[in-house]
Design a protein around this motif. Structure first.
Motif, PDB file in Angstrom:
ATOM      1  N   ALA A 121      39.889 -49.676 -15.498  1.00 50.87           N
ATOM      2  CA  ALA A 121      39.114 -50.274 -14.409  1.00 50.87           C
ATOM      3  C   ALA A 121      39.317 -49.483 -13.118  1.00 50.87           C
ATOM      4  CB  ALA A 121      39.516 -51.739 -14.217  1.00 50.87           C
ATOM      5  N   MET A 122      40.561 -49.124 -12.825  1.00 45.70           N
ATOM      6  CA  MET A 122      40.814 -48.357 -11.596  1.00 45.70           C
ATOM      7  C   MET A 122      40.084 -47.022 -11.644  1.00 45.70           C
ATOM      8  SD  MET A 122      44.654 -49.009 -10.194  1.00 45.70           S
ATOM      9  CE  MET A 122      45.590 -48.365 -11.535  1.00 45.70           C
ATOM     10  N   LEU A 123      40.236 -46.311 -12.756  1.00 43.02           N
ATOM     11  CA  LEU A 123      39.597 -44.996 -12.861  1.00 43.02           C
ATOM     12  C   LEU A 123      38.080 -45.102 -12.752  1.00 43.02           C
ATOM     13  CD1 LEU A 123      41.823 -43.432 -15.675  1.00 43.02           C
ATOM     14  CD2 LEU A 123      41.575 -42.553 -13.338  1.00 43.02           C
ATOM     15  N   SER A 124      37.516 -46.188 -13.288  1.00 40.76           N
ATOM     16  CA  SER A 124      36.069 -46.351 -13.240  1.00 40.76           C
ATOM     17  C   SER A 124      35.558 -46.598 -11.829  1.00 40.76           C
ATOM     18  CB  SER A 124      35.627 -47.531 -14.111  1.00 40.76           C
ATOM     19  OG  SER A 124      35.951 -47.286 -15.441  1.00 40.76           O
ATOM     20  N   PRO A 128      35.327 -40.029  -6.819  1.00 37.39           N
ATOM     21  CA  PRO A 128      36.156 -38.830  -6.647  1.00 37.39           C
ATOM     22  C   PRO A 128      35.772 -37.987  -5.426  1.00 37.39           C
ATOM     23  CG  PRO A 128      34.696 -38.582  -8.539  1.00 37.39           C
ATOM     24  CD  PRO A 128      34.528 -39.976  -8.046  1.00 37.39           C
ATOM     25  N   GLU A 129      34.547 -38.202  -4.928  1.00 39.00           N
ATOM     26  CA  GLU A 129      34.118 -37.477  -3.733  1.00 39.00           C
ATOM     27  C   GLU A 129      34.878 -37.929  -2.498  1.00 39.00           C
ATOM     28  OE1 GLU A 129      31.840 -35.004  -3.692  1.00 39.00           O
ATOM     29  OE2 GLU A 129      31.922 -35.233  -5.897  1.00 39.00           O
ATOM     30  N   ASN A 130      35.287 -39.174  -2.517  1.00 45.78           N
ATOM     31  CA  ASN A 130      36.000 -39.715  -1.360  1.00 45.78           C
ATOM     32  C   ASN A 130      37.484 -39.390  -1.442  1.00 45.78           C
ATOM     33  OD1 ASN A 130      33.624 -40.777  -0.406  1.00 45.78           O
ATOM     34  ND2 ASN A 130      33.978 -42.799  -1.339  1.00 45.78           N
ATOM     35  N   LYS A 131      37.969 -38.705  -0.431  1.00 47.84           N
ATOM     36  CA  LYS A 131      39.358 -38.246  -0.480  1.00 47.84           C
ATOM     37  C   LYS A 131      40.263 -39.196   0.290  1.00 47.84           C
ATOM     38  CE  LYS A 131      37.846 -34.611  -2.697  1.00 47.84           C
ATOM     39  NZ  LYS A 131      37.880 -34.608  -4.157  1.00 47.84           N
ATOM     40  N   TRP A 132      40.334 -40.423  -0.198  1.00 48.50           N
ATOM     41  CA  TRP A 132      41.280 -41.387   0.353  1.00 48.50           C
ATOM     42  C   TRP A 132      41.615 -42.439  -0.717  1.00 48.50           C
ATOM     43  CZ3 TRP A 132      36.249 -41.237   2.719  1.00 48.50           C
ATOM     44  CH2 TRP A 132      35.389 -42.286   2.330  1.00 48.50           C
ATOM     45  N   PRO A 133      42.730 -43.138  -0.529  1.00 44.38           N
ATOM     46  CA  PRO A 133      43.126 -44.138  -1.533  1.00 44.38           C
ATOM     47  C   PRO A 133      42.104 -45.257  -1.664  1.00 44.38           C
ATOM     48  CG  PRO A 133      45.009 -43.581  -0.171  1.00 44.38           C
ATOM     49  CD  PRO A 133      43.804 -42.949   0.484  1.00 44.38           C
ATOM     50  N   MET A 155      44.870 -41.148 -19.399  1.00 37.31           N
ATOM     51  CA  MET A 155      43.487 -41.588 -19.506  1.00 37.31           C
ATOM     52  C   MET A 155      42.564 -40.773 -18.607  1.00 37.31           C
ATOM     53  SD  MET A 155      42.259 -45.491 -19.596  1.00 37.31           S
ATOM     54  CE  MET A 155      43.249 -46.070 -20.930  1.00 37.31           C
ATOM     55  N   GLY A 156      43.123 -40.279 -17.509  1.00 38.15           N
ATOM     56  CA  GLY A 156      42.324 -39.507 -16.572  1.00 38.15           C
ATOM     57  C   GLY A 156      42.391 -38.006 -16.833  1.00 38.15           C
ATOM     58  N   LYS A 157      42.858 -37.660 -18.005  1.00 40.04           N
ATOM     59  CA  LYS A 157      43.067 -36.250 -18.339  1.00 40.04           C
ATOM     60  C   LYS A 157      41.815 -35.394 -18.134  1.00 40.04           C
ATOM     61  CE  LYS A 157      44.608 -33.635 -22.380  1.00 40.04           C
ATOM     62  NZ  LYS A 157      44.769 -33.807 -23.844  1.00 40.04           N
ATOM     63  N   TYR A 158      40.658 -35.951 -18.457  1.00 45.00           N
ATOM     64  CA  TYR A 158      39.414 -35.178 -18.346  1.00 45.00           C
ATOM     65  C   TYR A 158      38.679 -35.461 -17.035  1.00 45.00           C
ATOM     66  CZ  TYR A 158      40.544 -34.491 -23.189  1.00 45.00           C
ATOM     67  OH  TYR A 158      41.216 -34.168 -24.344  1.00 45.00           O
ATOM     68  N   TYR A 159      39.423 -36.015 -16.102  1.00 48.68           N
ATOM     69  CA  TYR A 159      38.823 -36.414 -14.828  1.00 48.68           C
ATOM     70  C   TYR A 159      39.740 -35.916 -13.715  1.00 48.68           C
ATOM     71  CZ  TYR A 159      35.890 -39.792 -12.192  1.00 48.68           C
ATOM     72  OH  TYR A 159      35.000 -40.404 -11.357  1.00 48.68           O
ATOM     73  N   PRO A 160      39.940 -34.604 -13.667  1.00 44.11           N
ATOM     74  CA  PRO A 160      40.986 -34.051 -12.809  1.00 44.11           C
ATOM     75  C   PRO A 160      40.716 -34.206 -11.313  1.00 44.11           C
ATOM     76  CG  PRO A 160      39.696 -32.293 -13.810  1.00 44.11           C
ATOM     77  CD  PRO A 160      39.223 -33.575 -14.418  1.00 44.11           C
ATOM     78  N   GLU A 161      39.487 -34.542 -10.943  1.00 50.24           N
ATOM     79  CA  GLU A 161      39.211 -34.732  -9.512  1.00 50.24           C
ATOM     80  C   GLU A 161      39.945 -35.941  -8.965  1.00 50.24           C
ATOM     81  OE1 GLU A 161      37.111 -34.384 -12.190  1.00 50.24           O
ATOM     82  OE2 GLU A 161      35.113 -34.765 -11.377  1.00 50.24           O
ATOM     83  N   VAL A 162      40.310 -36.847  -9.867  1.00 50.60           N
ATOM     84  CA  VAL A 162      41.005 -38.048  -9.408  1.00 50.60           C
ATOM     85  C   VAL A 162      42.498 -37.781  -9.329  1.00 50.60           C
ATOM     86  CG1 VAL A 162      41.467 -40.477  -9.869  1.00 50.60           C
ATOM     87  CG2 VAL A 162      39.227 -39.530 -10.390  1.00 50.60           C
ATOM     88  N   GLN A 163      43.065 -38.033  -8.169  1.00 51.93           N
ATOM     89  CA  GLN A 163      44.476 -37.766  -7.949  1.00 51.93           C
ATOM     90  C   GLN A 163      45.263 -39.053  -7.785  1.00 51.93           C
ATOM     91  OE1 GLN A 163      46.020 -34.575  -7.682  1.00 51.93           O
ATOM     92  NE2 GLN A 163      44.072 -33.986  -8.641  1.00 51.93           N
ATOM     93  N   LEU A 164      46.531 -38.950  -8.147  1.00 45.20           N
ATOM     94  CA  LEU A 164      47.408 -40.115  -8.166  1.00 45.20           C
ATOM     95  C   LEU A 164      48.648 -39.833  -7.323  1.00 45.20           C
ATOM     96  CD1 LEU A 164      48.682 -42.660  -9.634  1.00 45.20           C
ATOM     97  CD2 LEU A 164      49.324 -41.073 -11.438  1.00 45.20           C
ATOM     98  N   VAL A 165      49.092 -40.832  -6.558  1.00 41.73           N
ATOM     99  CA  VAL A 165      50.322 -40.648  -5.785  1.00 41.73           C
ATOM    100  C   VAL A 165      51.244 -41.851  -5.993  1.00 41.73           C
ATOM    101  CG1 VAL A 165      49.332 -41.635  -3.652  1.00 41.73           C
ATOM    102  CG2 VAL A 165      51.271 -40.070  -3.502  1.00 41.73           C
ATOM    103  N   TYR A 166      52.549 -41.585  -6.030  1.00 36.87           N
ATOM    104  CA  TYR A 166      53.536 -42.649  -6.237  1.00 36.87           C
ATOM    105  C   TYR A 166      54.119 -43.119  -4.908  1.00 36.87           C
ATOM    106  CZ  TYR A 166      53.451 -41.490 -11.189  1.00 36.87           C
ATOM    107  OH  TYR A 166      53.052 -41.267 -12.479  1.00 36.87           O
ATOM    108  N   ALA A 167      53.902 -44.367  -4.591  1.00 33.43           N
ATOM    109  CA  ALA A 167      54.505 -44.941  -3.390  1.00 33.43           C
ATOM    110  C   ALA A 167      55.819 -45.602  -3.788  1.00 33.43           C
ATOM    111  CB  ALA A 167      53.555 -45.959  -2.750  1.00 33.43           C
TER     112      ALA A 167
END
Ligand code: ADP
Length: 445
Positions: A121-124, A128-133, A155-167
């Motif tokens: 759901a999150m990935l969907s 990806p154009e928007n560069k903010w959380p 799950m996002g392996k083929y969707y590399p434009e999406v980035q993840l950060v650990y808070a």
């Protein structure tokens, strides 16, 4: 059942637990389950759905195609080896992916596909154009957050434009940083700081908020308050999703504060039963005699794999030593071990590298080792007041009706006290526990 887990947290002969220990215990249990689980848990139960708007049609999907996911995501799902949605995903996914977004509270035991569902759901929902959380997920501990992060990466392996950060504590960013990653996953304290004090994240731009492991979360009072404060900073339009393995009133009250106007999905845990189990007891006078009886049992019947439960770490350690001396390949699961070590021990036992697993109550709670044919209660399960712990007894030896194979349970009785416990357990379940003479073992098998 949820109750068994809640009560179980206080038993095991390791004394009363403080709130902090209890939370660590729950978090560790949850992490352990994630580390050893490689498949979905089987279930024949139907999901219970309570719709926010009961007049709207209820969608349920039998395939991932029906969800019209982005191709990169569908590819990720299949690459993970998922063929079709799990029971809970069948209804949860259409709700979470609906337009406009719907809020959801979902409860089902660990291993039923909740994490995979909210990650999808999150990935969907990310643009990806928007560069903010845009999506934010809070977990009770650093380790649990990392596990969820791994699923996002897979799950996002083929969707590399999406980035993840650990808070998470320890991830120190420069002052004035504005995060560009679209997904934030972390623990409540750090997420709150990043939104409020440090302003790395603009909470008003969050579209999806996930609160995972709500039952573990609320075991820490601080986490509960922090989560609520985070929730209050989010826009009204933000989709709120909350997941929990168990559902006591306390979880429910918290869930209602986090998720307004929710749809609710519940999946009952498969009932455990003693119907397919042959139960015996053996009378002994001391632990040495119990060990001897155990040896006689091993001499008389072929035991593919056995789990042996002891009340204390000390007994477990001693017994494991004695059994090794007898030439058994023994695995020992003990309270001082790290979660990763425990997971490794259970994994070795699962694949049959060791045939006997000796463990204490506390360690083994919530672990399902389905193929075990013999369970031995070297000590009977009692709660902290010395009463029979029926729930634990059932969970140790019971099988889930449809999937469970036949099993054998042997209880060691070494005093009037434990005989009394045994009798009360027998009465509680109204199922006879037969006496076994370990010098004449023809009757079993
Ligand atoms: P939960 O969050 O309820 O504990 P997970 O999402 O972690 O459950 O799923 C449990 C296990 O099942 C994981 O190993 C996961 O990769 C796998 N899994 C999840 N969904 C599916 C599916 N639809 N098909 C096959 N395996 C799945």
């Amino acid at each position: 059942t949820p109750k068994a887990e809640a009560n179980g947290a206080k038993t095991g002969g390791e004394g009363e637990k403080t709130e902090e220990e209890d939370k660590d215990d729950k978090a560790a249990q949850s992490l352990l389950n994630k580390l050893i689980r490689s498949n979905l848990v089987n279930t024949t139960n139907q999901v219970e759905v309570l719709q926010r708007d009961p007049s709207s049609p209820l969608y349920s999907v039998k395939s991932f195609e029906e969800l019209r996911l982005k191709p990169q995501l569908l590819q990720g799902v299949y690459a993970m080896g998922f063929n079709r949605p799990s029971k809970i995903q069948e209804t949860a996914l259409p709700m979470m992916l609906a337009e406009p977004p719907q809020n959801l509270i979902a409860q089902s035991q660990s291993g039923t596909g909740k994490t995979a569902a909210f990650v999808l759901a999150m990935l969907s929902h990310v643009d990806p154009e928007n560069k903010w959380p845009q999506c934010m997920c809070v977990s009770p501990t650093y380790e649990l957050a990392l596990q969820t992060g791994k699923v996002i990466e897979q799950m996002g392996k083929y969707y590399p434009e999406v980035q993840l950060v650990y808070a998470i504590r320890g991830n120190k960013l420069e002052r004035g940083t504005r995060l560009k990653d679209q997904i934030v996953i972390g623990t409540p304290g750090t997420v709150l700081d990043w939104c409020q004090k440090l302003k790395f994240i603009d909470p008003k731009k969050i579209k999806v908020f996930v609160l995972d492991e709500a039952d573990v979360m609320i075991a820490t009072q601080g986490h509960q308050d922090q989560s609520i404060r985070i929730q209050r900073m989010l826009p009204k339009t933000c989709q709120m999703l909350l997941f929990s393995a168990t559902f006591e009133d306390t979880v429910w009250n918290f869930a209602k504060r986090i998720v307004p106007d929710p749809n609710i999905i519940k999946l009952k845990r498969e009932e455990e039963t003693l119907d397919t189990i042959k139960q015996y007891y053996v009378i002994c006078n001391c632990k040495e005699e119990k060990f001897q009886a155990l040896c006689n049992i091993y001499g008389a019947i072929t035991i593919a794999q056995a789990m042996i439960f002891c009340h204390t770490r000390k007994t477990a350690g001693w017994l494991a030593g004695e059994l090794s001396r007898e030439g058994h390949q023994v695995a020992l699961l003990s309270g001082e071990m790290q979660v990763e070590q425990r997971a490794a021990v259970i994994d070795r036992f699962r694949v049959g590298k060791e045939k006997v697993l000796v463990t204490t109550n506390v360690c083994a709670r919530g672990i399902d080792v389905e193929q075990v044919s013999v369970v031995i209660n070297f000590d009977l399960p009692v709660d902290k007041d010395g009463n029979p712990d029926n729930e634990t007894y059932l969970h140790r030896i019971g099988r889930t009706g449809r999937f469970g194979k036949r099993g054998l349970a042997i209880n060691m009785v070494d005093s009037k006290f434990s005989m009394n416990i045994l009798n009360r357990i027998q009465e509680h379940f109204n199922k006879k526990i037969e006496k076994l003479d370990t010098d004449d073992l023809d009757e079993i098998e």
